[in-house]
Design a protein around this motif. Sequence first.
Motif, PDB file in Angstrom:
ATOM      1  N   SER A 196      70.974  76.061  55.683  1.00 37.88           N
ATOM      2  CA  SER A 196      70.304  76.073  54.389  1.00 37.88           C
ATOM      3  C   SER A 196      69.616  77.416  54.182  1.00 37.88           C
ATOM      4  O   SER A 196      69.245  78.093  55.139  1.00 37.88           O
ATOM      5  N   THR A 230      71.466  73.921  50.092  1.00 45.23           N
ATOM      6  CA  THR A 230      72.090  73.488  51.337  1.00 45.23           C
ATOM      7  C   THR A 230      73.205  74.442  51.738  1.00 45.23           C
ATOM      8  O   THR A 230      73.632  75.307  50.958  1.00 45.23           O
ATOM      9  N   HIS A 275      68.726  74.221  59.966  1.00 44.76           N
ATOM     10  CA  HIS A 275      69.319  73.024  59.385  1.00 44.76           C
ATOM     11  C   HIS A 275      70.405  73.342  58.365  1.00 44.76           C
ATOM     12  O   HIS A 275      70.377  74.393  57.715  1.00 44.76           O
ATOM     13  N   TYR A 312      68.629  70.918  54.835  1.00 38.92           N
ATOM     14  CA  TYR A 312      67.207  70.900  54.495  1.00 38.92           C
ATOM     15  C   TYR A 312      66.949  71.748  53.271  1.00 38.92           C
ATOM     16  O   TYR A 312      67.339  72.916  53.220  1.00 38.92           O
ATOM     17  N   ASP A 340      58.392  75.550  57.126  1.00 35.19           N
ATOM     18  CA  ASP A 340      59.620  74.979  57.662  1.00 35.19           C
ATOM     19  C   ASP A 340      60.785  75.957  57.635  1.00 35.19           C
ATOM     20  O   ASP A 340      61.866  75.639  58.128  1.00 35.19           O
TER      21      ASP A 340
END
Length: 124
Positions: A32, A51, A100, A103, A110
């Motif tokens: 992502s 994504t 990820h 995410y 994050d």
Amino acid sequence: QVKLVESGGGLVQAGGSLRLSCAFGRALSSNSMAWLRQAPGKGSDFVAAITSNGAYTSYADSVKGRSTISRDNAKNMVYLQMNNLEPEDTAVYYCATNEHEHYIGSNPTDWNWWGQGTQVTVSS
């Protein structure tokens, strides 16, 4: 080493448009990607995320309807098209990623890896 190189920032009048670009390393095509920004004297804010396959996106309320995030994995690029810019959009814009694939959350902490940033200045 994570490669993220932003470009496309500049000075624009309110109501104008800019397209930011981010070149990423080939290995990140399965990750992502996001755009984050930091205004002078303020903390980092989430702008938009996408994504790995581009199927899903998310936006901050402050830019929703004015901005579009997209990516081209064949070119290892992610973009942020910003329209109807406002002086409040003035900030350093960063391309970011994490480990990820899907995410697209809005918490800046994050997003583990950030580029060097590109300055966007919107004059009134």
